[in-house]
Design an enzyme around this catalytic site. Structure first.
Site, short mmCIF file in Angstrom:
data_model
loop_
_atom_site.label_atom_id
_atom_site.label_comp_id
_atom_site.label_asym_id
_atom_site.label_seq_id
_atom_site.Cartn_x
_atom_site.Cartn_y
_atom_site.Cartn_z
N LEU A 51 0.87 -1.18 0.00
CA LEU A 51 0.00 0.00 0.00
C LEU A 51 0.90 1.23 0.00
CD1 LEU A 51 -3.00 -0.36 2.52
CD2 LEU A 51 -3.13 0.06 0.06
N ASP A 52 0.60 2.20 -0.85
CA ASP A 52 1.39 3.43 -0.88
C ASP A 52 1.30 4.16 0.47
OD1 ASP A 52 2.17 3.08 -3.50
OD2 ASP A 52 0.51 4.25 -4.33
N PRO A 53 2.31 4.95 0.81
CA PRO A 53 2.25 5.71 2.07
C PRO A 53 1.02 6.60 2.20
CG PRO A 53 4.47 5.75 1.17
CD PRO A 53 3.62 5.10 0.14
N LEU A 54 0.52 7.15 1.08
CA LEU A 54 -0.64 8.03 1.14
C LEU A 54 -1.96 7.27 1.14
CD1 LEU A 54 0.47 10.95 -1.21
CD2 LEU A 54 0.52 10.83 1.29
N ALA A 55 -1.90 5.94 1.16
CA ALA A 55 -3.10 5.11 1.24
C ALA A 55 -3.22 4.53 2.65
CB ALA A 55 -3.05 3.99 0.22
#
Length: 232
Positions: A51-55
């Site tokens: 999962l991306d950091p912004l997710a």
């Protein structure tokens, strides 16, 4: 309470990843806490899908012998919810980078928005974002992007089984997507903006399901740590 022996034998942990955390950080944090709670020198811990950091949302983390099942979990269907912001694009297709181009939105109607979802249902060719962890010539794509180097990216076939706009709030679209492994929701946001003859980028993202695993059954890292035996 999960015992030391059970962690070593293999567990599947459902974690609700916080905003700004990387998936790697979450795995490292849980591994450290498990090791220190039970005085274990070494234990295998890995995650089944970045999962991306912004997710935010569901991160399936496996321990011990269950790490052998990671590839199976990674290949399962995934569900996401989140928001697209209309009228502007970013190089990363999300909020990691600033808006680089703006587009008209006056022509966009609710009917156009809902009708445009249909062209993304089924098997589609999708270009991954240049700001992604995919490797090319031994380097991550985001390394090329951050260095300002141009790189050729090939499209990949992915499958979207469900795609709906659940709420329209001016230039903010709330969505729900069910898709195959390898689907980039950031790319979907960018492509959806083009389908509207405008621009769009991903402004928030939450993974709600992987296969039969649901984020509603997940623990935050703090809740998981609180379930471990207290340290001496």
């Amino acid at each position: 309470m999960i015992t030391k022996e059970e962690f070593l034998a293999g567990q599947v942990l459902l974690i609700d990843k916080p905003l700004t955390w990387t998936s790697f950080q979450a795995v490292n944090k849980l591994r450290w806490e498990i090791r220190h709670a039970f005085n274990i020198k070494k234990i295998k811990v890995g995650h089944a899908g970045t999962l991306d950091p912004l997710a935010t949302g569901l991160l399936v983390i496996c321990t011990g012998k269950m790490t052998k099942q990671i590839n199976i979990f990674q290949g399962q269907e995934k569900e996401y919810t989140g928001t697209f912001a209309l009228g502007g694009t970013t190089p990363s297709f999300d909020l990691e980078t600033g808006i680089n181009e703006t587009f008209p939105t006056e022509h966009i109607t609710d009917e156009l928005i809902h009708a445009s979802t249909k062209q993304f249902i089924g098997k589609i060719d999708q270009f991954p974002p240049v700001f992604s962890a995919i490797k090319k010539d031994g380097k991550r794509l985001y390394e090329f992007a951050r260095a300002g180097e141009a790189v050729e990216i090939k499209s990949r076939q992915v499958e979207i089984t469900e795609f709906e706009i659940t709420k329209i709030n001016n230039l903010e679209l709330h969505f729900r997507v069910v898709c195959s492994k390898g689907t980039y929701i950031r790319s979907l946001a960018n492509d959806f903006g083009k389908a509207l003859n405008s621009g769009a980028h991903l402004s928030s993202l939450r993974r709600t399901r992987i296969g039969d695993f649901k984020v509603d059954d997940a623990l935050t890292p703090e809740e998981f740590i609180g379930s471990l035996p207290p340290k001496d």
